[in-house]
Design an enzyme around this catalytic site. Structure first.
Site, PDB file in Angstrom:
ATOM      1  CG  ASN A  13      -1.930   1.020   1.333  1.00  0.00           C
ATOM      2  OD1 ASN A  13      -2.510   1.231   2.396  1.00  0.00           O
ATOM      3  ND2 ASN A  13      -2.237   1.701   0.250  1.00  0.00           N
ATOM      4  CD  GLN A  46      -4.683   6.199   1.343  1.00  0.00           C
ATOM      5  OE1 GLN A  46      -3.898   5.448   1.890  1.00  0.00           O
ATOM      6  NE2 GLN A  46      -5.923   6.366   1.769  1.00  0.00           N
ATOM      7  CB  CYS A  75      -4.338   5.984   5.923  1.00  0.00           C
ATOM      8  SG  CYS A  75      -3.374   4.799   4.966  1.00  0.00           S
ATOM      9  CG  ASN A  77      -1.156  -0.457   5.430  1.00  0.00           C
ATOM     10  OD1 ASN A  77      -0.744  -1.191   6.317  1.00  0.00           O
ATOM     11  ND2 ASN A  77      -1.989  -0.890   4.500  1.00  0.00           N
ATOM     12  CG  ASN A 159     -10.923   4.905   7.550  1.00  0.00           C
ATOM     13  OD1 ASN A 159     -11.051   4.051   8.418  1.00  0.00           O
ATOM     14  ND2 ASN A 159      -9.950   4.840   6.670  1.00  0.00           N
ATOM     15  CG  HIS A 161     -13.324   0.181   7.308  1.00  0.00           C
ATOM     16  ND1 HIS A 161     -12.476  -0.267   6.330  1.00  0.00           N
ATOM     17  CD2 HIS A 161     -12.675   1.189   7.949  1.00  0.00           C
ATOM     18  CE1 HIS A 161     -11.349   0.432   6.371  1.00  0.00           C
ATOM     19  NE2 HIS A 161     -11.446   1.319   7.354  1.00  0.00           N
ATOM     20  CG  ASN A 192     -12.285   2.688   3.294  1.00  0.00           C
ATOM     21  OD1 ASN A 192     -11.619   3.037   2.333  1.00  0.00           O
ATOM     22  ND2 ASN A 192     -12.491   3.485   4.340  1.00  0.00           N
ATOM     23  CD  GLU A 210      -7.137   1.752   1.163  1.00  0.00           C
ATOM     24  OE1 GLU A 210      -7.191   2.904   1.648  1.00  0.00           O
ATOM     25  OE2 GLU A 210      -6.084   1.101   1.078  1.00  0.00           O
ATOM     26  CB  CYS A 219      -6.674  -1.508   3.627  1.00  0.00           C
ATOM     27  SG  CYS A 219      -7.670  -0.215   4.405  1.00  0.00           S
ATOM     28  N   GLY A 220      -4.560  -0.918   6.392  1.00  0.00           N
ATOM     29  CA  GLY A 220      -4.428  -1.079   7.831  1.00  0.00           C
ATOM     30  C   GLY A 220      -5.749  -0.920   8.573  1.00  0.00           C
ATOM     31  CB  THR A 221      -8.383   1.709   8.659  1.00  0.00           C
ATOM     32  OG1 THR A 221      -8.512   1.891   7.246  1.00  0.00           O
ATOM     33  CG2 THR A 221      -7.543   2.823   9.257  1.00  0.00           C
ATOM     34  N   GLY A 222      -8.617  -1.238   7.269  1.00  0.00           N
ATOM     35  CA  GLY A 222      -9.462  -2.332   6.790  1.00  0.00           C
ATOM     36  C   GLY A 222      -9.186  -3.619   7.539  1.00  0.00           C
TER      37      GLY A 222
END
Length: 276
Positions: A13, A46, A75, A77, A159, A161, A192, A210, A219-222
């Site tokens: 990413n 990004q 984010c 990552n 964010n 998801h 996301n 995303e 995707c870290g938050t994912g």
């Protein structure tokens, strides 16, 4: 203007990171899209800005822009790359770095083995705070997607998801259903979209589309959202190994009201200059 940047990635990413403390960085949506373009610009998922702290309780402020020029709140990552960047470039010598974001403060920890651990904050489940158009909070929600009713988990990790459990993410049509879920009418600020298989109570496989970017290698938050969703469904234990297309993350969550912890690598690929 001539700007210095670093190209970095967290499990594939990838990001352009700009020091906005020691140089003036003001980027229009058009310039952001140009920078992210993989044929005509530098190329990235990004763009990240390292700014001066907005409060006395943090050391820096962290801004994130998607490849389509839109600004987003968080984010994971990118947060790991942020920590590695400020350390590599002499902006901080700390192993624990408090950072402000549009969605609140986070803490980044540089570990002795080179990994970066991030306190990603407490998950949000209240529909209006995500935001998600639902009358009340539920563990899962039924949603119409491409003519089919599917079951999703919905939460925010800073964010929004949506997590869909599937038998085999590698064979699932993420390319078509990801964009449909991202722009579904029930998500006023888009979402996301995560597509997860539960391989065991301690392992999942995940693909993430995303918002404003498309599918990314990680995707870290994912990953955090998927583990929280699996824990809420009583499918996963406290610490989970998340297999993403770009590599693995370790995510842990003790449960309701507790923060999610994410650990993984962050790599600086090269430094450059670009005239805009």
């Amino acid at each position: 203007m001539m700007l210095q940047f670093s190209k970095m990635h967290g499990l594939g990413n990838d990001f352009l990171v700009f020091d906005a403390i020691n140089q003036q960085v003001e980027l229009s949506p058009e310039q952001l899209r140009f920078l992210a373009d993989r044929r005509f610009g530098v190329g990235c998922d990004q763009i990240l800005l390292v700014e001066r702290a907005h409060s006395k309780t943090t050391d820096f402020y962290y801004r994130i822009f998607n490849a389509d020029g839109s600004e987003v709140e968080q984010c994971g990552n990118g947060a790991r790359c942020f920590a590695r960047f400020v350390r590599n470039h002499g902006l901080s010598h700390k192993n624990e770095i408090p950072v402000g974001t549009a969605n609140g403060d986070i803490r980044l920890y540089l570990l002795e083995d080179g990994q970066v651990k991030v306190n990603m904050g407490v998950p949000i489940f209240t529909p209006e705070e995500i935001p998600f158009a639902a009358d009340q909070r539920q563990t899962t929600y039924a949603i119409e997607l491409d003519g089919e009713t599917r079951e999703i988990s919905v939460l925010s990790m800073g964010n929004p998801h949506a997590v869909l459990q599937v038998a085999d993410p590698d064979r699932f049509p993420v390319e078509t259903l990801g964009p449909l879920l991202e722009r579904h009418v029930l998500f006023p600020r888009r979402v996301n979209a995560g597509f997860m298989s539960v391989d065991s109570p301690s392992e999942i496989t995940l693909r993430v589309h995303e918002r404003g970017v498309g599918e990314t290698l990680a995707c870290g938050t994912g990953a955090c959202a998927a583990v929280v969703a699996g824990r809420q469904r009583k499918l996963l234990q406290e610490e989970v190994l998340v297999h993403l297309r770009g590599g693995d993350l370790v995510v842990s969550w003790q449960g309701e009201g507790e923060p999610v912890w994410m650990t993984g690598p962050a790599t600086e690929v090269f430094q450059g200059k670009i005239e805009l």
